[in-house]
Motif scaffolding. Structure first.
Motif, PDB file in Angstrom:
ATOM      1  N   THR A  27       6.921-111.048 -21.461  1.00 22.11           N
ATOM      2  CA  THR A  27       7.252-112.420 -21.065  1.00 22.11           C
ATOM      3  C   THR A  27       8.735-112.633 -20.815  1.00 22.11           C
ATOM      4  OG1 THR A  27       7.356-113.103 -23.390  1.00 22.11           O
ATOM      5  CG2 THR A  27       5.263-113.399 -22.256  1.00 22.11           C
ATOM      6  N   ASN A  28       9.592-111.791 -21.349  1.00 25.56           N
ATOM      7  CA  ASN A  28      11.026-111.870 -21.086  1.00 25.56           C
ATOM      8  C   ASN A  28      11.488-110.729 -20.170  1.00 25.56           C
ATOM      9  OD1 ASN A  28      14.061-111.774 -23.121  1.00 25.56           O
ATOM     10  ND2 ASN A  28      13.695-112.805 -21.196  1.00 25.56           N
ATOM     11  N   LEU A  29      11.050-109.524 -20.466  1.00 13.63           N
ATOM     12  CA  LEU A  29      11.531-108.358 -19.736  1.00 13.63           C
ATOM     13  C   LEU A  29      11.182-108.424 -18.251  1.00 13.63           C
ATOM     14  CD1 LEU A  29      12.883-105.616 -19.641  1.00 13.63           C
ATOM     15  CD2 LEU A  29      10.723-104.585 -20.374  1.00 13.63           C
ATOM     16  N   LEU A  30       9.979-108.829 -17.911  1.00 15.60           N
ATOM     17  CA  LEU A  30       9.590-108.852 -16.502  1.00 15.60           C
ATOM     18  C   LEU A  30      10.421-109.854 -15.706  1.00 15.60           C
ATOM     19  CD1 LEU A  30       5.706-108.491 -16.680  1.00 15.60           C
ATOM     20  CD2 LEU A  30       7.398-106.762 -16.069  1.00 15.60           C
ATOM     21  N   ASP A  31      10.709-111.000 -16.297  1.00 14.52           N
ATOM     22  CA  ASP A  31      11.590-111.961 -15.632  1.00 14.52           C
ATOM     23  C   ASP A  31      12.956-111.347 -15.371  1.00 14.52           C
ATOM     24  OD1 ASP A  31       9.725-113.958 -15.501  1.00 14.52           O
ATOM     25  OD2 ASP A  31      10.417-115.008 -17.277  1.00 14.52           O
ATOM     26  N   LEU A  32      13.490-110.637 -16.360  1.00 11.49           N
ATOM     27  CA  LEU A  32      14.806-110.027 -16.209  1.00 11.49           C
ATOM     28  C   LEU A  32      14.794-108.913 -15.168  1.00 11.49           C
ATOM     29  CD1 LEU A  32      15.794-109.869 -19.983  1.00 11.49           C
ATOM     30  CD2 LEU A  32      16.675-111.455 -18.269  1.00 11.49           C
ATOM     31  N   MET A  33      13.685-108.215 -15.055  1.00  9.37           N
ATOM     32  CA  MET A  33      13.570-107.177 -14.040  1.00  9.37           C
ATOM     33  C   MET A  33      13.479-107.780 -12.636  1.00  9.37           C
ATOM     34  SD  MET A  33      11.017-104.493 -15.978  1.00  9.37           S
ATOM     35  CE  MET A  33      10.864-103.411 -14.562  1.00  9.37           C
ATOM     36  N   LYS A  34      12.775-108.868 -12.494  1.00 11.09           N
ATOM     37  CA  LYS A  34      12.667-109.519 -11.186  1.00 11.09           C
ATOM     38  C   LYS A  34      14.029-109.976 -10.676  1.00 11.09           C
ATOM     39  CE  LYS A  34       7.972-111.203 -12.018  1.00 11.09           C
ATOM     40  NZ  LYS A  34       7.141-112.403 -12.312  1.00 11.09           N
ATOM     41  N   LEU A  35      14.882-110.389 -11.607  1.00  7.76           N
ATOM     42  CA  LEU A  35      16.223-110.841 -11.235  1.00  7.76           C
ATOM     43  C   LEU A  35      17.234-109.695 -11.192  1.00  7.76           C
ATOM     44  CD1 LEU A  35      16.309-114.066 -13.437  1.00  7.76           C
ATOM     45  CD2 LEU A  35      16.133-113.977 -10.943  1.00  7.76           C
ATOM     46  N   GLN A  36      16.771-108.491 -11.511  1.00  6.90           N
ATOM     47  CA  GLN A  36      17.600-107.287 -11.561  1.00  6.90           C
ATOM     48  C   GLN A  36      18.738-107.407 -12.578  1.00  6.90           C
ATOM     49  OE1 GLN A  36      18.597-105.518  -7.775  1.00  6.90           O
ATOM     50  NE2 GLN A  36      16.559-105.922  -6.939  1.00  6.90           N
ATOM     51  N   ILE A  37      18.472-108.172 -13.625  1.00  8.91           N
ATOM     52  CA  ILE A  37      19.367-108.196 -14.780  1.00  8.91           C
ATOM     53  C   ILE A  37      19.088-106.975 -15.652  1.00  8.91           C
ATOM     54  CG2 ILE A  37      19.974-109.476 -16.870  1.00  8.91           C
ATOM     55  CD1 ILE A  37      19.176-112.015 -15.235  1.00  8.91           C
ATOM     56  N   GLU A  38      17.816-106.657 -15.783  1.00 12.16           N
ATOM     57  CA  GLU A  38      17.387-105.417 -16.430  1.00 12.16           C
ATOM     58  C   GLU A  38      16.813-104.510 -15.345  1.00 12.16           C
ATOM     59  OE1 GLU A  38      17.334-104.543 -19.705  1.00 12.16           O
ATOM     60  OE2 GLU A  38      17.455-106.399 -20.877  1.00 12.16           O
ATOM     61  N   THR A  39      17.253-103.263 -15.306  1.00  9.91           N
ATOM     62  CA  THR A  39      16.761-102.325 -14.288  1.00  9.91           C
ATOM     63  C   THR A  39      16.384-100.990 -14.935  1.00  9.91           C
ATOM     64  OG1 THR A  39      19.037-101.651 -13.825  1.00  9.91           O
ATOM     65  CG2 THR A  39      18.092-103.375 -12.417  1.00  9.91           C
ATOM     66  N   PRO A  40      15.388-101.011 -15.825  1.00  5.56           N
ATOM     67  CA  PRO A  40      15.003 -99.755 -16.496  1.00  5.56           C
ATOM     68  C   PRO A  40      14.423 -98.756 -15.500  1.00  5.56           C
ATOM     69  CG  PRO A  40      13.400-101.486 -16.936  1.00  5.56           C
ATOM     70  CD  PRO A  40      14.546-102.148 -16.238  1.00  5.56           C
ATOM     71  N   GLU A  41      14.698 -97.499 -15.732  1.00  6.34           N
ATOM     72  CA  GLU A  41      14.146 -96.450 -14.877  1.00  6.34           C
ATOM     73  C   GLU A  41      12.701 -96.126 -15.241  1.00  6.34           C
ATOM     74  OE1 GLU A  41      16.703 -93.091 -14.995  1.00  6.34           O
ATOM     75  OE2 GLU A  41      18.375 -94.118 -14.006  1.00  6.34           O
ATOM     76  N   LYS A  42      12.338 -96.468 -16.505  1.00  8.33           N
ATOM     77  CA  LYS A  42      10.981 -96.158 -16.947  1.00  8.33           C
ATOM     78  C   LYS A  42      10.514 -97.218 -17.927  1.00  8.33           C
ATOM     79  CE  LYS A  42       8.261 -92.395 -19.053  1.00  8.33           C
ATOM     80  NZ  LYS A  42       8.334 -91.028 -19.607  1.00  8.33           N
ATOM     81  N   LEU A  43       9.274 -97.660 -17.773  1.00  8.63           N
ATOM     82  CA  LEU A  43       8.643 -98.566 -18.724  1.00  8.63           C
ATOM     83  C   LEU A  43       7.560 -97.804 -19.477  1.00  8.63           C
ATOM     84  CD1 LEU A  43       8.100-101.966 -16.855  1.00  8.63           C
ATOM     85  CD2 LEU A  43       9.925-101.308 -18.431  1.00  8.63           C
ATOM     86  N   VAL A  44       7.523 -98.003 -20.780  1.00 10.16           N
ATOM     87  CA  VAL A  44       6.491 -97.407 -21.625  1.00 10.16           C
ATOM     88  C   VAL A  44       5.625 -98.544 -22.152  1.00 10.16           C
ATOM     89  CG1 VAL A  44       6.001 -96.007 -23.657  1.00 10.16           C
ATOM     90  CG2 VAL A  44       8.024 -95.520 -22.257  1.00 10.16           C
ATOM     91  N   ASP A  45       4.384 -98.591 -21.709  1.00  6.21           N
ATOM     92  CA  ASP A  45       3.448 -99.655 -22.076  1.00  6.21           C
ATOM     93  C   ASP A  45       2.911 -99.384 -23.481  1.00  6.21           C
ATOM     94  OD1 ASP A  45       1.421-101.496 -22.336  1.00  6.21           O
ATOM     95  OD2 ASP A  45       0.501-101.072 -20.402  1.00  6.21           O
ATOM     96  N   ILE A  46       3.227-100.281 -24.420  1.00  4.80           N
ATOM     97  CA  ILE A  46       2.750-100.127 -25.803  1.00  4.80           C
ATOM     98  C   ILE A  46       1.680-101.156 -26.149  1.00  4.80           C
ATOM     99  CG2 ILE A  46       4.937 -99.136 -26.579  1.00  4.80           C
ATOM    100  CD1 ILE A  46       5.575-101.928 -27.804  1.00  4.80           C
ATOM    101  N   SER A  47       1.194-101.881 -25.143  1.00  2.09           N
ATOM    102  CA  SER A  47       0.330-103.035 -25.409  1.00  2.09           C
ATOM    103  C   SER A  47      -1.014-102.661 -26.013  1.00  2.09           C
ATOM    104  CB  SER A  47       0.105-103.832 -24.122  1.00  2.09           C
ATOM    105  OG  SER A  47      -0.557-103.053 -23.143  1.00  2.09           O
ATOM    106  N   ARG A  48      -1.409-101.393 -25.897  1.00  2.00           N
ATOM    107  CA  ARG A  48      -2.716-100.983 -26.427  1.00  2.00           C
ATOM    108  C   ARG A  48      -2.612-100.219 -27.748  1.00  2.00           C
ATOM    109  NH1 ARG A  48      -2.809-101.581 -21.152  1.00  2.00           N
ATOM    110  NH2 ARG A  48      -4.697-102.240 -20.037  1.00  2.00           N
ATOM    111  N   LEU A  49      -1.432-100.178 -28.325  1.00  2.00           N
ATOM    112  CA  LEU A  49      -1.280 -99.506 -29.621  1.00  2.00           C
ATOM    113  C   LEU A  49      -1.929-100.331 -30.728  1.00  2.00           C
ATOM    114  CD1 LEU A  49       2.407 -98.193 -29.482  1.00  2.00           C
ATOM    115  CD2 LEU A  49       0.298 -97.114 -28.669  1.00  2.00           C
ATOM    116  N   ASP A  50      -2.260 -99.657 -31.795  1.00  2.00           N
ATOM    117  CA  ASP A  50      -2.935-100.298 -32.924  1.00  2.00           C
ATOM    118  C   ASP A  50      -1.904-100.974 -33.830  1.00  2.00           C
ATOM    119  OD1 ASP A  50      -4.875-101.081 -34.718  1.00  2.00           O
ATOM    120  OD2 ASP A  50      -4.976 -99.140 -35.737  1.00  2.00           O
TER     121      ASP A  50
END
Length: 324
Positions: A27-50
């Motif tokens: 909810t925060n990171l994607l907004d920052l990426m759209k504005l190119q404030i954050e420009t990570p080279e790789k995203l690691v999806d942890i949403s399915r971890l226990d």
């Protein structure tokens, strides 16, 4: 949005080994990426971890998985009963849709909502170290009056973290080398100083896995948030307070503040001014004096200093009944 690599982790150990920025609710990171404030080279999806459970601890406290949605945490019966300040803080933040997606770990790591941080055409030391701080001398109505530096006057935006600070939460992490850390929330955030871009003590690739709460504290709990509109707005000032009164004296006090500093703000001198004293306006004024001793406005946020005094005193009166 710039291109990036994507990987989905199937365990916390795989997540920290993958190398990259973690994403859960986003909810925060994607907004920052759209504005190119954050420009990570790789995203690691942890949403399915226990990591989405809330468990009772042997000492009577709770262990909260980093992926517990804000809405689930606010609605949990154990939280409502033992930690109402946390439930109220969560419900005061964002919309229901955002609370359904936002995670506990991600909420702790929200980045500032300073206007200039979000405007890539303007200098910002937090976004581009060494470029300058446009907020100092600019429009800074929502920004900090405590804990600032000549490099940055940004505020931390989380409501949940303010309540966690009053509750003495502990943040549990996993590092890429396999070591685990338990970090008191009071030690988790960093003041801006000369390096406002470094906001926490997390190391590269370190993953928040859980938050631990001690047993429910004694006393009455309150979360009060003052904002520009009734909903979906960040705090101008917020107070998370836990006060117990015995024999007509304040026996214990824990107070944390939002909207005032670069981190959830807590000053032991505020609590020391209260504990052991009978509730009274004079005692409440002394607590406000302790809180605001180092406060510094920057122009359009000057009003926060008298506003904070009034809000704190009103909260203390409501919690203790002291009016003398």
């Amino acid at each position: 949005m710039k291109s990036f690599d994507y990987a989905r982790a199937d365990s916390p150990e795989a997540a920290v080994a993958a190398g990259g920025r973690f994403i859960a609710g986003g909810t925060n990171l994607l907004d920052l990426m759209k504005l190119q404030i954050e420009t990570p080279e790789k995203l690691v999806d942890i949403s399915r971890l226990d990591l989405a459970d809330i468990e009772e601890r042997a000492d009577g406290g709770l262990t909260i998985g980093a992926l517990v949605p804000n809405s689930d945490l606010a609605a949990d019966r154990r939280v409502i009963k033992g930690y109402p300040v946390l439930s109220r803080a969560l419900l005061a933040g964002a919309s229901g849709q955002l609370r359904n997606k936002a995670s506990t770990g991600g909420n702790l790591l929200q980045r500032t909502r300073c206007y200039y941080f979000y405007d890539t055409a303007m200098p910002c030391n937090k976004r581009d170290p060494g470029s300058g701080c446009s907020a100092i001398g600019g429009f800074n109505r929502i920004l900090a009056v405590l804990g600032t530096s000549d490099q940055c006057i940004a505020t931390h935006p989380s409501d949940m973290a303010v309540a966690m600070r009053a509750l003495d939460a502990t943040i549990v992490t996993l590092k890429p080398d396999g070591d685990r850390r338990r970090i008191a929330i009071g030690d988790f955030y960093r003041l801006p100083g000369d390096t406002p871009q470094i906001e926490t003590v997390l190391e590269g690739g370190e993953l928040i896995t859980h938050v631990e709460l001690p047993p429910p504290p004694a006393g009455t709990q309150l979360y009060r948030k003052v904002r520009d509109r009734a909903s979906y707005a960040f705090a101008l000032v917020s107070v998370a307070a836990i006060i117990s009164v015995e024999d007509d004296r304040i026996a214990s006090a824990a107070l944390a503040f939002g909207g005032l500093g670069p981190m959830p703000w807590r000053n032991p001198a505020v609590e020391a001014a209260l504990v052991g004293n009978a509730p009274s306006t004079a005692v409440f004024e002394a607590a406000a004096d302790a809180l605001l001793a180092g406060a510094k406005g920057s122009g359009s946020n000057d009003f926060k200093i008298p506003l904070t005094r009034r809000v704190l005193i009103a909260c203390l009166r409501d919690l203790t009944g002291g009016t003398a």
